[in-house]
Design a protein around this motif. Structure first.
Motif, PDB file in Angstrom:
ATOM      1  N   ALA A 190      36.648  47.550  42.768  1.00 19.97           N
ATOM      2  CA  ALA A 190      36.903  47.790  41.172  1.00 19.97           C
ATOM      3  C   ALA A 190      38.567  47.416  40.683  1.00 19.97           C
ATOM      4  CB  ALA A 190      37.146  49.331  41.357  1.00 19.97           C
ATOM      5  N   VAL A 191      39.225  47.236  41.651  1.00 22.46           N
ATOM      6  CA  VAL A 191      40.926  46.835  41.395  1.00 22.46           C
ATOM      7  C   VAL A 191      40.607  45.420  41.174  1.00 22.46           C
ATOM      8  CG1 VAL A 191      43.037  46.383  42.278  1.00 22.46           C
ATOM      9  CG2 VAL A 191      42.006  48.490  42.676  1.00 22.46           C
ATOM     10  N   LEU A 192      39.885  44.573  41.841  1.00 20.40           N
ATOM     11  CA  LEU A 192      39.777  42.971  41.621  1.00 20.40           C
ATOM     12  C   LEU A 192      39.152  42.785  40.204  1.00 20.40           C
ATOM     13  CD1 LEU A 192      39.753  40.325  42.577  1.00 20.40           C
ATOM     14  CD2 LEU A 192      37.604  40.495  43.787  1.00 20.40           C
ATOM     15  N   LEU A 212      37.591  53.897  35.120  1.00 18.81           N
ATOM     16  CA  LEU A 212      37.190  52.725  34.626  1.00 18.81           C
ATOM     17  C   LEU A 212      36.460  52.492  33.103  1.00 18.81           C
ATOM     18  CD1 LEU A 212      35.363  51.401  37.626  1.00 18.81           C
ATOM     19  CD2 LEU A 212      37.979  50.815  37.111  1.00 18.81           C
ATOM     20  N   TRP A 213      35.890  53.803  32.709  1.00 17.46           N
ATOM     21  CA  TRP A 213      35.283  53.740  31.472  1.00 17.46           C
ATOM     22  C   TRP A 213      36.410  53.853  30.504  1.00 17.46           C
ATOM     23  CZ3 TRP A 213      34.768  58.093  28.095  1.00 17.46           C
ATOM     24  CH2 TRP A 213      34.030  57.811  26.672  1.00 17.46           C
ATOM     25  N   ILE A 214      37.280  54.637  30.684  1.00 17.71           N
ATOM     26  CA  ILE A 214      38.220  54.945  29.794  1.00 17.71           C
ATOM     27  C   ILE A 214      39.342  53.563  29.731  1.00 17.71           C
ATOM     28  CG2 ILE A 214      40.629  56.281  29.646  1.00 17.71           C
ATOM     29  CD1 ILE A 214      39.269  58.726  30.766  1.00 17.71           C
ATOM     30  N   LEU A 215      39.535  53.157  30.850  1.00 23.91           N
ATOM     31  CA  LEU A 215      40.379  51.711  30.659  1.00 23.91           C
ATOM     32  C   LEU A 215      39.487  50.603  30.299  1.00 23.91           C
ATOM     33  CD1 LEU A 215      42.070  52.075  34.045  1.00 23.91           C
ATOM     34  CD2 LEU A 215      43.073  52.357  31.721  1.00 23.91           C
ATOM     35  N   GLY A 260      45.742  53.041  41.337  1.00 25.80           N
ATOM     36  CA  GLY A 260      46.291  54.452  41.343  1.00 25.80           C
ATOM     37  C   GLY A 260      45.232  55.380  41.206  1.00 25.80           C
ATOM     38  N   ILE A 261      44.182  55.113  40.171  1.00 26.24           N
ATOM     39  CA  ILE A 261      43.060  56.155  40.056  1.00 26.24           C
ATOM     40  C   ILE A 261      42.236  56.458  41.238  1.00 26.24           C
ATOM     41  CG2 ILE A 261      40.815  56.714  39.047  1.00 26.24           C
ATOM     42  CD1 ILE A 261      42.302  55.244  36.612  1.00 26.24           C
ATOM     43  N   VAL A 262      41.943  55.190  42.100  1.00 25.99           N
ATOM     44  CA  VAL A 262      41.296  54.906  43.331  1.00 25.99           C
ATOM     45  C   VAL A 262      41.957  55.828  44.369  1.00 25.99           C
ATOM     46  CG1 VAL A 262      40.271  53.623  44.913  1.00 25.99           C
ATOM     47  CG2 VAL A 262      39.832  52.835  42.729  1.00 25.99           C
ATOM     48  N   LEU A 263      43.206  55.800  44.532  1.00 26.58           N
ATOM     49  CA  LEU A 263      43.993  56.082  45.345  1.00 26.58           C
ATOM     50  C   LEU A 263      44.148  57.726  45.265  1.00 26.58           C
ATOM     51  CD1 LEU A 263      45.940  55.846  47.800  1.00 26.58           C
ATOM     52  CD2 LEU A 263      47.903  55.592  46.426  1.00 26.58           C
ATOM     53  N   LEU A 264      44.105  58.054  43.946  1.00 24.68           N
ATOM     54  CA  LEU A 264      44.172  59.738  43.804  1.00 24.68           C
ATOM     55  C   LEU A 264      43.024  60.558  43.927  1.00 24.68           C
ATOM     56  CD1 LEU A 264      45.680  61.922  42.602  1.00 24.68           C
ATOM     57  CD2 LEU A 264      44.736  61.504  40.373  1.00 24.68           C
ATOM     58  N   VAL A 265      41.772  59.567  43.728  1.00 25.27           N
ATOM     59  CA  VAL A 265      40.597  60.059  43.884  1.00 25.27           C
ATOM     60  C   VAL A 265      40.217  60.223  45.629  1.00 25.27           C
ATOM     61  CG1 VAL A 265      38.116  59.794  43.743  1.00 25.27           C
ATOM     62  CG2 VAL A 265      39.649  59.552  41.773  1.00 25.27           C
ATOM     63  N   LEU A 271      41.403  43.429  37.672  1.00 23.96           N
ATOM     64  CA  LEU A 271      42.517  42.377  37.438  1.00 23.96           C
ATOM     65  C   LEU A 271      42.028  41.284  36.736  1.00 23.96           C
ATOM     66  CD1 LEU A 271      45.415  41.680  38.395  1.00 23.96           C
ATOM     67  CD2 LEU A 271      44.373  40.701  40.719  1.00 23.96           C
ATOM     68  N   VAL A 272      40.921  40.751  37.128  1.00 20.07           N
ATOM     69  CA  VAL A 272      40.303  39.572  36.278  1.00 20.07           C
ATOM     70  C   VAL A 272      40.188  39.937  34.908  1.00 20.07           C
ATOM     71  CG1 VAL A 272      38.182  38.113  36.357  1.00 20.07           C
ATOM     72  CG2 VAL A 272      39.339  38.905  38.557  1.00 20.07           C
ATOM     73  N   ASP A 273      39.863  40.927  34.544  1.00 17.88           N
ATOM     74  CA  ASP A 273      39.368  41.370  33.273  1.00 17.88           C
ATOM     75  C   ASP A 273      40.324  41.751  32.179  1.00 17.88           C
ATOM     76  OD1 ASP A 273      36.823  41.634  31.133  1.00 17.88           O
ATOM     77  OD2 ASP A 273      37.960  43.538  30.984  1.00 17.88           O
ATOM     78  N   GLU A 274      41.464  42.429  32.711  1.00 22.00           N
ATOM     79  CA  GLU A 274      42.256  43.572  32.136  1.00 22.00           C
ATOM     80  C   GLU A 274      43.701  43.073  32.381  1.00 22.00           C
ATOM     81  OE1 GLU A 274      41.594  44.877  29.264  1.00 22.00           O
ATOM     82  OE2 GLU A 274      39.178  45.239  29.689  1.00 22.00           O
ATOM     83  N   GLY A 275      43.915  42.567  33.582  1.00 22.06           N
ATOM     84  CA  GLY A 275      45.250  42.020  33.853  1.00 22.06           C
ATOM     85  C   GLY A 275      45.973  43.069  34.928  1.00 22.06           C
ATOM     86  N   PHE A 276      47.157  42.533  35.108  1.00 23.18           N
ATOM     87  CA  PHE A 276      47.939  43.170  36.469  1.00 23.18           C
ATOM     88  C   PHE A 276      48.115  45.016  36.077  1.00 23.18           C
ATOM     89  CE2 PHE A 276      51.505  44.368  38.602  1.00 23.18           C
ATOM     90  CZ  PHE A 276      51.255  44.182  39.805  1.00 23.18           C
ATOM     91  N   THR A 277      48.493  45.152  34.721  1.00 27.25           N
ATOM     92  CA  THR A 277      48.652  46.546  34.709  1.00 27.25           C
ATOM     93  C   THR A 277      47.655  47.334  34.735  1.00 27.25           C
ATOM     94  OG1 THR A 277      50.638  45.471  33.124  1.00 27.25           O
ATOM     95  CG2 THR A 277      49.994  48.106  32.922  1.00 27.25           C
ATOM     96  N   VAL A 278      46.448  46.831  34.201  1.00 31.06           N
ATOM     97  CA  VAL A 278      45.335  48.016  34.384  1.00 31.06           C
ATOM     98  C   VAL A 278      44.729  47.950  35.585  1.00 31.06           C
ATOM     99  CG1 VAL A 278      42.725  47.989  33.411  1.00 31.06           C
ATOM    100  CG2 VAL A 278      44.755  47.313  31.866  1.00 31.06           C
ATOM    101  N   ALA A 279      44.946  46.962  36.491  1.00 28.82           N
ATOM    102  CA  ALA A 279      44.785  46.804  37.904  1.00 28.82           C
ATOM    103  C   ALA A 279      45.322  47.847  38.729  1.00 28.82           C
ATOM    104  CB  ALA A 279      44.567  45.185  38.340  1.00 28.82           C
ATOM    105  N   LEU A 280      46.649  47.881  38.301  1.00 24.66           N
ATOM    106  CA  LEU A 280      47.431  48.866  39.008  1.00 24.66           C
ATOM    107  C   LEU A 280      47.216  50.234  38.532  1.00 24.66           C
ATOM    108  CD1 LEU A 280      50.110  48.885  41.065  1.00 24.66           C
ATOM    109  CD2 LEU A 280      51.639  48.897  38.602  1.00 24.66           C
TER     110      LEU A 280
END
Length: 451
Positions: free
Chosen positions: A330-332, A297-300, A348-353, A335-344
């Motif tokens: 975190a995804v929500l 989240l910090w990197i994004l 992926g990061i959450v799923l990988l972790v 999505l609100v702040d950065e848009g659909f691409t960053v939310a996606l």
């Protein structure tokens, strides 16, 4: 008087030969007359060629019943009736116990929370006591440091939430406007009047249920107040548990008696170890999840990184469900702040972790603690949340683990494995006199230390 089996002809009389004699049959087939003097009528009834029940007398694959079948059926019926009665009595006892625990839940909840806090506070308290600190002073210092740590985390999170929640609200409003524009365009092509009508209906529905919403808010405020009271009481009990904890098992074993004392001490130690191991495991899992998800989240450049990381850490104490809810937050926000691409990408990061935790980290750390199937964990969390809300979801897995530990201990006792005996061949024994009971270790009968 002779009887003839169905489908069989009368046997030839004694003294008749196959070649001739009074009973010899002339050629002509099986249904022909024996002689002109003694004609044999055609049988049309039972046993005759046109008997409709000829097939009933053929052999089947079913075995012939024996006299023991009825006796065994009656014995099985008696066993089933006794087992059914026992099951009904056990079910009734469980219902009564559940009803009593429900009535005493106001008292039990602070005790359970206090025990969980004590598992966290005991290691540093034990360290201080081993270095000569008095029990009360060591427990008080550790408890104050624990409260200071929690207060510091809140003080760190609160300003960030207060500063960024307004920006998130504005972005949320902008996001709703984007959703409205998308609904008005292809392929839905909902015009502005219809959309406004839907919004008005939603507002009217909210206004119509204003009294219910106010009631829910009041009950929620009451629940928060009760939660704070239970939290304070649990912390006070945790202080006494940590200060006087080593005296609990000897006292309880002394009440049980000499024969049951080793089992009481061993089972108490196993349950305490299970609770401690649960807290350690979930704290480690929560730290790993919070670190990697917070780093992503910090990197994004997603806002509220620290609050989301803290939420992920505490969400780990509700296995499976808590991680899912924290990841959804975190995804929500992404999505609100950065848009659909960053939310996606965040998804992926959450799923990988989560995959790293479930397939790599959990198998490693579970070898040192309790082992519950994922389905049991989900059922425990679901049952706990349905019975006691968030607190029940938090306590569901530890309670299920304690039930599993107790079941395994009783099973080992029934199998004659002596789970009360330690690896060195000793078991707990109550000693002392009228001044007080002391728990000591003594060689177990038949153990290595006994020889």
């Amino acid at each position: 008087m002779r009887f003839r089996l169905p489908g069989r002809r009368d046997p030839a009389p004694a003294g008749a030969s196959a070649a001739g004699g009074p009973a010899a049959r002339p050629p002509g087939g099986d249904g022909g007359p024996r002689s002109s003097a003694h004609p044999t009528p055609e049988l049309t009834g039972e046993g005759g060629p046109r008997d409709p029940r000829v097939d009933d007398h053929r052999a089947t694959v079913a075995p012939t019943p024996t006299w023991q079948r009825g006796e065994r059926a009656r014995a099985a019926s008696r066993t089933l009736a006794i087992a059914s009665g026992q099951l009904l009595l056990i079910a009734a006892a469980l219902v009564v116990v559940g009803w009593v625990l429900g009535k005493l839940w106001v008292v039990l909840l602070p005790i359970i929370l206090g025990l969980l806090f004590a598992t966290v506070l005991w290691p540093p308290t034990r360290f201080l006591r081993r270095h000569g600190w008095p029990p009360a002073l060591a427990a008080a210092v550790v408890l104050l440091l624990f409260l200071g740590l929690i207060g510091g985390i809140i003080a760190l999170i609160a300003p960030q939430v207060a500063d960024q929640v307004t920006d998130l609200a504005d972005q949320f409003t902008s996001g709703l406007q984007q959703v409205q524009d998308w609904l008005q365009g292809p392929p839905l092509n909902i015009d502005e009047d219809q959309l406004g009508q839907y919004v008005d209906q939603a507002i009217e529905s909210v206004q119509g249920n204003a009294s219910n919403i106010a009631g829910y808010a009041a009950s929620g405020a009451s629940a928060v107040g009760n939660g704070l009271i239970n939290l304070v009481l649990a912390l006070v009990l945790a202080f006494f548990f940590v200060k006087d904890g080593p005296r609990w098992v000897p006292w309880l074993a002394a009440q049980a008696g000499p024969k049951a004392a080793p089992h009481v001490a061993a089972l108490s130690q196993k349950t305490w170890s299970t609770l401690s191991e649960f807290i350690k495991q979930q704290a480690l899992v929560g730290f790993v999840d919070a670190f990697f998800i917070g780093l992503g989240l910090w990197i994004l450049d997603v806002p509220l990184v620290i609050p989301l990381a803290v939420l992920t850490f505490f969400g780990a104490f509700i296995p499976i469900i808590g991680a899912f809810v924290a990841g959804a937050f975190a995804v929500l926000i992404a999505l609100v702040d950065e848009g659909f691409t960053v939310a996606l990408i965040v998804f992926g990061i959450v799923l990988l972790v989560q995959q790293l935790e479930g397939n790599v980290l959990q198998p490693i750390i579970q070898g040192r603690g309790f082992n519950l199937h994922a389905a049991v964990v989900i059922l425990a969390v679901t049952a706990g949340s349905s019975l006691a809300g968030i607190i029940g979801a938090f306590l569901g897995v530890p309670v299920a683990a304690l039930i599993a530990v107790t079941y395994r201990y009783v099973r080992d006792v029934f199998d004659g494995r002596h789970p009360e005996v330690a690896g060195d061949g000793t078991h707990a024994r109550v000693a002392g006199g009228d001044d007080g009971a002391v728990l000591t270790r003594a060689p177990a009968p038949g153990g290595p230390a006994a020889g």
